[in-house]
Design a protein around this motif. Structure first.
Motif, PDB file in Angstrom:
ATOM      1  N   GLY A  13     -44.823  -7.532  -9.508  1.00 53.64           N
ATOM      2  CA  GLY A  13     -45.090  -8.107  -8.189  1.00 53.64           C
ATOM      3  C   GLY A  13     -46.286  -7.441  -7.538  1.00 53.64           C
ATOM      4  N   GLN A  17     -49.837  -9.120  -6.493  1.00 57.74           N
ATOM      5  CA  GLN A  17     -50.343  -9.075  -5.122  1.00 57.74           C
ATOM      6  C   GLN A  17     -51.707  -8.411  -5.056  1.00 57.74           C
ATOM      7  OE1 GLN A  17     -49.113 -10.744  -2.801  1.00 57.74           O
ATOM      8  NE2 GLN A  17     -47.068 -11.176  -3.582  1.00 57.74           N
ATOM      9  N   ARG A  20     -54.224 -10.921  -5.889  1.00 56.99           N
ATOM     10  CA  ARG A  20     -54.430 -11.792  -4.731  1.00 56.99           C
ATOM     11  C   ARG A  20     -55.344 -11.122  -3.707  1.00 56.99           C
ATOM     12  NH1 ARG A  20     -49.461 -13.349  -0.925  1.00 56.99           N
ATOM     13  NH2 ARG A  20     -50.444 -14.801   0.491  1.00 56.99           N
ATOM     14  N   VAL A  48     -52.666 -18.343  -8.468  1.00 54.40           N
ATOM     15  CA  VAL A  48     -51.389 -19.057  -8.489  1.00 54.40           C
ATOM     16  C   VAL A  48     -50.385 -18.185  -9.240  1.00 54.40           C
ATOM     17  CG1 VAL A  48     -50.193 -21.151  -9.180  1.00 54.40           C
ATOM     18  CG2 VAL A  48     -52.579 -21.256  -8.493  1.00 54.40           C
ATOM     19  N   PHE A  49     -49.269 -17.908  -8.569  1.00 48.17           N
ATOM     20  CA  PHE A  49     -48.255 -17.041  -9.189  1.00 48.17           C
ATOM     21  C   PHE A  49     -47.222 -17.869  -9.933  1.00 48.17           C
ATOM     22  CE2 PHE A  49     -48.849 -13.726  -5.591  1.00 48.17           C
ATOM     23  CZ  PHE A  49     -50.062 -13.382  -6.143  1.00 48.17           C
ATOM     24  N   GLY A  50     -46.679 -17.263 -10.978  1.00 42.50           N
ATOM     25  CA  GLY A  50     -45.608 -17.910 -11.733  1.00 42.50           C
ATOM     26  C   GLY A  50     -44.601 -16.876 -12.169  1.00 42.50           C
ATOM     27  N   VAL A  51     -43.559 -17.336 -12.846  1.00 39.97           N
ATOM     28  CA  VAL A  51     -42.508 -16.433 -13.307  1.00 39.97           C
ATOM     29  C   VAL A  51     -42.852 -15.949 -14.711  1.00 39.97           C
ATOM     30  CG1 VAL A  51     -40.064 -16.213 -13.804  1.00 39.97           C
ATOM     31  CG2 VAL A  51     -40.804 -17.639 -11.928  1.00 39.97           C
ATOM     32  N   GLY A  66     -40.290 -10.938 -13.963  1.00 41.46           N
ATOM     33  CA  GLY A  66     -41.389 -10.462 -13.149  1.00 41.46           C
ATOM     34  C   GLY A  66     -42.309 -11.588 -12.694  1.00 41.46           C
ATOM     35  N   VAL A  67     -43.368 -11.182 -12.017  1.00 42.13           N
ATOM     36  CA  VAL A  67     -44.348 -12.143 -11.518  1.00 42.13           C
ATOM     37  C   VAL A  67     -45.568 -12.095 -12.419  1.00 42.13           C
ATOM     38  CG1 VAL A  67     -45.653 -12.850  -9.491  1.00 42.13           C
ATOM     39  CG2 VAL A  67     -43.556 -11.584  -9.209  1.00 42.13           C
ATOM     40  N   SER A 112     -50.581 -11.227   4.319  1.00 37.81           N
ATOM     41  CA  SER A 112     -49.386 -11.612   3.560  1.00 37.81           C
ATOM     42  C   SER A 112     -49.295 -10.829   2.253  1.00 37.81           C
ATOM     43  CB  SER A 112     -49.431 -13.111   3.292  1.00 37.81           C
ATOM     44  OG  SER A 112     -48.490 -13.466   2.346  1.00 37.81           O
TER      45      SER A 112
ATOM     46  N   THR B  28     -36.083  -8.893  -7.701  1.00 34.91           N
ATOM     47  CA  THR B  28     -36.818 -10.020  -8.278  1.00 34.91           C
ATOM     48  C   THR B  28     -37.175 -11.024  -7.189  1.00 34.91           C
ATOM     49  OG1 THR B  28     -35.474  -9.720 -10.245  1.00 34.91           O
ATOM     50  CG2 THR B  28     -36.769 -11.720 -10.125  1.00 34.91           C
ATOM     51  N   LEU B  30     -37.646 -10.412  -4.051  1.00 35.83           N
ATOM     52  CA  LEU B  30     -38.704  -9.842  -3.216  1.00 35.83           C
ATOM     53  C   LEU B  30     -40.054  -9.930  -3.924  1.00 35.83           C
ATOM     54  CD1 LEU B  30     -37.047  -6.705  -1.624  1.00 35.83           C
ATOM     55  CD2 LEU B  30     -37.978  -8.670  -0.442  1.00 35.83           C
ATOM     56  N   ALA B  31     -40.040  -9.676  -5.229  1.00 35.32           N
ATOM     57  CA  ALA B  31     -41.301  -9.715  -5.973  1.00 35.32           C
ATOM     58  C   ALA B  31     -41.860 -11.130  -6.022  1.00 35.32           C
ATOM     59  CB  ALA B  31     -41.102  -9.179  -7.382  1.00 35.32           C
ATOM     60  N   HIS B  32     -40.974 -12.125  -5.950  1.00 36.23           N
ATOM     61  CA  HIS B  32     -41.410 -13.513  -6.053  1.00 36.23           C
ATOM     62  C   HIS B  32     -41.566 -14.167  -4.688  1.00 36.23           C
ATOM     63  CE1 HIS B  32     -41.557 -14.250 -10.333  1.00 36.23           C
ATOM     64  NE2 HIS B  32     -40.514 -13.471 -10.467  1.00 36.23           N
ATOM     65  N   ASP B  34     -44.029 -14.890  -3.050  1.00 36.80           N
ATOM     66  CA  ASP B  34     -45.168 -15.804  -2.936  1.00 36.80           C
ATOM     67  C   ASP B  34     -45.344 -16.685  -4.157  1.00 36.80           C
ATOM     68  OD1 ASP B  34     -46.074 -14.830  -0.399  1.00 36.80           O
ATOM     69  OD2 ASP B  34     -46.646 -12.997  -1.428  1.00 36.80           O
ATOM     70  N   THR B  35     -44.320 -16.788  -5.000  1.00 33.29           N
ATOM     71  CA  THR B  35     -44.442 -17.606  -6.205  1.00 33.29           C
ATOM     72  C   THR B  35     -44.013 -19.043  -5.905  1.00 33.29           C
ATOM     73  OG1 THR B  35     -43.873 -15.664  -7.498  1.00 33.29           O
ATOM     74  CG2 THR B  35     -43.777 -17.778  -8.611  1.00 33.29           C
ATOM     75  N   PRO B  36     -44.884 -20.020  -6.115  1.00 35.17           N
ATOM     76  CA  PRO B  36     -44.501 -21.402  -5.833  1.00 35.17           C
ATOM     77  C   PRO B  36     -43.322 -21.841  -6.699  1.00 35.17           C
ATOM     78  CG  PRO B  36     -46.859 -21.234  -6.238  1.00 35.17           C
ATOM     79  CD  PRO B  36     -46.267 -19.916  -6.580  1.00 35.17           C
ATOM     80  N   TYR B  38     -40.380 -20.918  -6.872  1.00 29.47           N
ATOM     81  CA  TYR B  38     -39.369 -19.933  -7.251  1.00 29.47           C
ATOM     82  C   TYR B  38     -38.164 -20.102  -6.330  1.00 29.47           C
ATOM     83  CZ  TYR B  38     -36.966 -15.652  -8.286  1.00 29.47           C
ATOM     84  OH  TYR B  38     -36.000 -14.757  -8.657  1.00 29.47           O
TER      85      TYR B  38
END
Lengths: 139, 135
Positions: A13, A17, A20, A48-51, A66-67, A112, B28, B30-32, B34-36, B38
């Motif tokens: 994460g 960030q 970003r 763009v964030f993903g899993v 994780g991110v 943010s 998890t 909290l870490a996400h 800003d993840t679209p 999620y």
């Protein structure tokens, strides 16, 4: 011990960030980078964030991941055009092209990102304290 | 009274492990933040603990034939993580509410410490019983 994977999760994460934050800084720094053609003009970028799946040993759990930064996309908003015939980069019509960076939006983005980064740090700090207390169990 | 060391700590080791697991899920979320798309998740602590405790303590049915069905509680998915119902879903499909997640994370951390304190107490009383001295 599942508390250890909090370090991995919050770490991904934080790294997302920080990407970003980097991109936002790049946008802010280039907010006034003029150019003489539309193609050469800087465009605002956004990650763009993903899993993050199937990585690290925590992937055995489907609800814990994780991110990951899927990519950085360029904004398709129209560029700013300014009439400045004296500008060395002005085109034949005397116009210069300025990036489509929205400074206010970028500042909000930066705050943010900074808050989210702090949240991750907080999670790590708490996990660390709890681990230390667990280690000293029975002493 | 003979002390069974397996049961000496009671519910607390299970609770501790579950707290750690829940902590992981909340971290998890909290870490996400800003993840679209999620979707925030959580564990229903009460039901999972009850389930884990039942598996530990109660008499389990023994399957003596391959066609025997397992106990119903285990396959029902009660131990699975559940999606949180969002108060205010974001336009990008993300349902993490950072404030709620932080509050839950903090509360969970305190509960974890409470479990640790209980365990410490048990250990201390066992030690007193073993040593037998009153300081």
């Amino acid at each position: 011990m599942s508390l250890f994977s909090i370090f991995d999760i919050a770490g991904t994460g934080m790294s997302a960030q920080s990407v970003r934050m980097n991109v936002t800084t790049s946008n802010l720094a280039n907010a006034e980078s003029a150019s003489s053609s539309v193609e050469k003009t800087y465009r605002a970028r956004h990650p763009v964030f993903g899993v993050l799946m199937n990585n690290l040993d925590m992937s055995r759990d489907k609800d814990v991941a994780g991110v990951r930064v899927l990519g950085v996309v360029e904004s398709q908003a129209p560029l700013r055009m300014q009439y400045a015939p004296d500008h060395p980069l002005a085109d034949e019509q005397g116009n210069i092209h300025l990036p489509n960076v929205n400074v206010v939006e970028e500042m909000a983005n930066m705050i943010s990102a900074s808050r989210s980064y702090q949240n991750n740090i907080e999670a790590i700090t708490t996990a660390k304290q709890l681990l230390q207390r667990t280690l000293s169990l029975g002493q | 009274v003979p002390i069974n060391l397996d049961n000496a700590f009671g519910i607390h080791p299970t609770a501790l492990a579950l707290r750690a697991k829940r902590m992981e899920v909340l971290a998890t979320n909290l870490a996400h933040a800003d993840t679209p798309n999620y979707k925030a998740m959580d564990i229903d602590f009460k039901s999972v603990l009850a389930q884990a405790n039942a598996e530990n303590s109660s008499v389990m049915l023994r399957a003596t034939h391959q066609n025997h069905l397992g106990p119903s509680g285990r396959d029902s998915g009660a131990g699975e993580s559940l999606y949180r119902i969002p108060y205010q879903p974001a336009i990008d499909g993300n349902t993490v509410d950072t404030q709620i997640e932080q509050a839950e994370f903090g509360r969970n951390a305190i509960s974890y410490q409470a479990s640790l304190t209980f365990l410490n107490g048990r250990i201390r009383s066992l030690l007193t019983a073993i040593k037998g001295d009153s300081q």
